[in-house]
Design a protein around this motif. Sequence first.
Motif, PDB file in Angstrom:
ATOM      1  N   ALA A 230       1.018  -1.264  -0.043  1.00  0.00           N
ATOM      2  CA  ALA A 230      -0.199  -0.075   0.616  1.00  0.00           C
ATOM      3  C   ALA A 230       0.701   1.430  -0.547  1.00  0.00           C
ATOM      4  N   PRO A 231       1.639   1.804  -1.009  1.00  0.00           N
ATOM      5  CA  PRO A 231       2.284   2.587  -1.124  1.00  0.00           C
ATOM      6  C   PRO A 231       2.211   4.381  -0.799  1.00  0.00           C
ATOM      7  N   PHE A 232       0.788   4.347  -1.196  1.00  0.00           N
ATOM      8  CA  PHE A 232      -0.339   5.347  -0.757  1.00  0.00           C
ATOM      9  C   PHE A 232      -1.299   5.002   0.508  1.00  0.00           C
ATOM     10  N   GLY A 233      -1.019   4.792   1.535  1.00  0.00           N
ATOM     11  CA  GLY A 233      -1.486   4.226   2.595  1.00  0.00           C
ATOM     12  C   GLY A 233      -2.801   4.095   2.910  1.00  0.00           C
ATOM     13  N   PHE A 234      -3.675   4.023   3.581  1.00  0.00           N
ATOM     14  CA  PHE A 234      -4.895   3.917   3.325  1.00  0.00           C
ATOM     15  C   PHE A 234      -5.840   5.353   2.861  1.00  0.00           C
ATOM     16  N   SER A 235      -5.203   6.502   3.097  1.00  0.00           N
ATOM     17  CA  SER A 235      -6.502   7.179   2.428  1.00  0.00           C
ATOM     18  C   SER A 235      -5.590   7.108   0.641  1.00  0.00           C
ATOM     19  N   GLY A 236      -4.626   6.769   0.501  1.00  0.00           N
ATOM     20  CA  GLY A 236      -4.905   6.232  -1.015  1.00  0.00           C
ATOM     21  C   GLY A 236      -6.017   4.838  -1.654  1.00  0.00           C
ATOM     22  N   VAL A 237      -5.944   4.278   0.022  1.00  0.00           N
ATOM     23  CA  VAL A 237      -7.002   3.218  -0.405  1.00  0.00           C
ATOM     24  C   VAL A 237      -8.503   4.000  -0.686  1.00  0.00           C
ATOM     25  N   MET A 238      -8.799   4.368   0.180  1.00  0.00           N
ATOM     26  CA  MET A 238     -10.347   4.907   0.470  1.00  0.00           C
ATOM     27  C   MET A 238     -10.188   6.100  -1.023  1.00  0.00           C
ATOM     28  N   ALA A 239      -9.472   6.460  -1.513  1.00  0.00           N
ATOM     29  CA  ALA A 239      -9.567   7.656  -2.636  1.00  0.00           C
ATOM     30  C   ALA A 239      -9.395   6.149  -4.121  1.00  0.00           C
ATOM     31  N   GLY A 240      -9.174   5.316  -4.079  1.00  0.00           N
ATOM     32  CA  GLY A 240      -9.450   3.768  -4.502  1.00  0.00           C
ATOM     33  C   GLY A 240     -10.344   3.404  -4.693  1.00  0.00           C
ATOM     34  N   THR A 241     -11.363   3.352  -3.615  1.00  0.00           N
ATOM     35  CA  THR A 241     -12.382   2.942  -3.578  1.00  0.00           C
ATOM     36  C   THR A 241     -13.269   3.762  -3.980  1.00  0.00           C
ATOM     37  N   ALA A 242     -13.323   5.114  -3.869  1.00  0.00           N
ATOM     38  CA  ALA A 242     -14.225   5.855  -4.214  1.00  0.00           C
ATOM     39  C   ALA A 242     -14.501   6.137  -5.770  1.00  0.00           C
ATOM     40  N   SER A 243     -12.560   5.585  -6.823  1.00  0.00           N
ATOM     41  CA  SER A 243     -13.219   5.811  -8.340  1.00  0.00           C
ATOM     42  C   SER A 243     -13.539   4.275  -8.250  1.00  0.00           C
ATOM     43  N   CYS A 244     -13.052   3.030  -7.476  1.00  0.00           N
ATOM     44  CA  CYS A 244     -13.474   1.939  -8.069  1.00  0.00           C
ATOM     45  C   CYS A 244     -14.852   1.359  -7.525  1.00  0.00           C
ATOM     46  N   PHE A 245     -15.674   2.357  -6.751  1.00  0.00           N
ATOM     47  CA  PHE A 245     -16.988   2.179  -7.270  1.00  0.00           C
ATOM     48  C   PHE A 245     -17.882   2.251  -8.396  1.00  0.00           C
ATOM     49  N   TYR A 246     -16.949   2.749  -9.334  1.00  0.00           N
ATOM     50  CA  TYR A 246     -18.067   3.474 -10.643  1.00  0.00           C
ATOM     51  C   TYR A 246     -17.392   1.895 -11.438  1.00  0.00           C
ATOM     52  N   ALA A 247     -17.016   0.812 -10.652  1.00  0.00           N
ATOM     53  CA  ALA A 247     -16.853  -0.535 -11.651  1.00  0.00           C
ATOM     54  C   ALA A 247     -18.666  -0.741 -11.183  1.00  0.00           C
ATOM     55  N   PHE A 248     -19.081  -0.542  -9.821  1.00  0.00           N
ATOM     56  CA  PHE A 248     -20.146  -1.694  -9.354  1.00  0.00           C
ATOM     57  C   PHE A 248     -21.435  -1.379  -9.439  1.00  0.00           C
ATOM     58  N   VAL A 249     -21.610  -0.077 -10.918  1.00  0.00           N
ATOM     59  CA  VAL A 249     -22.394   0.535 -11.417  1.00  0.00           C
ATOM     60  C   VAL A 249     -23.347  -0.278 -11.536  1.00  0.00           C
TER      61      VAL A 249
END
Length: 635
Positions: A230-249
């Motif tokens: 996790a090179p970008f830390g927890f913040s990177g995981v959550m920021a990635g989640t906000a974008s990855c959410f689009y994958a499940f719409v």
Amino acid sequence: MARGLPTIASLARLCQKLNRLKPLEDSTMETSLRRCLSTLDLTLLGVGGMVGSGLYVLTGAVAKEVAGPAVLLSFGVAAVASLLAALCYAEFGARVPRTGSAYLFTYVSMGELWAFLIGWNVLLEYIIGGAAVARAWSGYLDSMFSHSIRNFTETHVGSWQVPLLGHYPDFLAAGIILLASAFVSCGARVSSWLNHTFSAISLLVILFIVILGFTLAQPHNWSADEGGFAPFGFSGVMAGTASCFYAFVGFDVIAASSEEAQNPRRSVPLAIAISLAIAAGAYILVSTVLTLMVPWHSLDPDSALADAFYQRGYRWAGFIVAAGSICAMNTVLLSLLFSLPRIVYAMAADGLFFQVFAHVHPRTQVPVAGTLAFGLLTAFLALLLDLESLVQFLSLGTLLAYTFVATSIIVLRFQKSSPPSSPGPASPGPLTKQHSSFSDHLQLVGTVHASVPEPGELKPALRPYLGFLDGYSPGAVVTWALGVMLASAITIGCVLVFGNSTLHLPHWGYILLLLLTSVMFLLSLIVLGAHQQQYREDLFQIPMVPLIPALSIVLNICLMLKLSYLTWVRFSIWLLMGLAVYFGYGIRHSKENQRELPGLNSTHYVVFPRGSLEETVQAVQPPSQVPAQDPGHME
């Protein structure tokens, strides 16, 4: 339009023959959608809507620029958030088997204005989503031919460097949208058949990627030498989640298609659950093998999966992946173009949008005008715009729709059935007065205690402990509790997202504020849980209400707040445009307002005579737009 596009018109005639539809015997059927989709059809529609856009478009970009190998955690958190929202959609889709999805669910629970704004937002989601997928489809096909298509266009047509515009006009992306729109306008059977074919190929390619990818996996690519997991830390995981959410719409295409399901009460919840599980498994497995095959920082964000095989020397595998990506994105495109005109149809049927889109073709039994018109609009955007920067915008709109649907579930659970003697929505009789706003729904709960507690009343077992609540109108208590829950959920999201960064709170202040808002959130849930709910044994219902919808609301709010401020600015501009359309056209042509004529003296309650939402939906739609039902499928 037919004269301008003779190829599309001839293709439409061919597809009509493939449908083998019988001539209609009843003219009223011209405005009805056809119940012809099985559970398998709905499941593959959901899988097609989800597996493709995120797998081939988002995985590489999020892994390289946002989350690193922890992108698999981002997909996992996004899947959990989507599951909470999917449960809400499943209950609504089973209770209200009508086209319209989040728009209709908001209409029957919160009223016309909120429903229009959600519908307006979903329209943009589908339009931009379709255009973005078409651009990605074109890019993958172009990469298979060593970018000869792009080079030819830039040489003979030209290129430009303008913000929000693509580097060159993408005629290939526009063409695939027009072709897909022509197929979708041919009927649900043709769309379903194409979706089955492309989905099967896509799933086989995903299985190939996972098997071969694990044989090529190198755990060293997750080591500290390559930046860590996790090179970008927890913040990177959550920021990635906000974008990855689009994958499940894509699962909401199932709810949007419930009016065409053969047995919506059973097949809609089942299809949503199965398709979401398949999509989540595919995303997590593929992102795992992708970041194990090659270092995450060496990925090509535009074609990550194919490029990973190229880097490992398996060029033939890269071609298979590229071909699979094209099939997968075809399913996404078909799903988006399948749902888009049905949302427009639902809004037009209620008078909130232009009436030409409420017409259903008598032969194909699909809204052809909406399909072709919005297909052309989507093609135009795909031709000119660079839509990668708008993926976050799509996630914001989807998260907002999910939040409204989760809130609607709580609202409807505490609504009371009207007395048997009251005229019901389905019963003919005198002209009526309509109560359809959010507060009206809750205030219509009765205050007279019956021997059996009605929804919205305090549970008898808790009256000795919470007797002070019994002195208030049940509707008022539920309204205040729900309002406090929403306010505390927004506050919790702001504290979690901005507490340490933007607000610069001291540690003790951060903990104290988070604790206070969490206590208010839990107290509001306790008050809601102390009141009687509607229970239907013949329908799918979410367990642990209001807890699960409330958790969905909190998670959605946190993800929305993680998006950039420019996303919120664009979203606000789009909402202002929607308000202009509503107050300029929709409010004057609304079927709901047209029924409220002077001189009416009886009352028509938008509540459920037998706890049934089907009658409510029929009441808020004009009679000519209420789809024909097959009693065998509805019960």
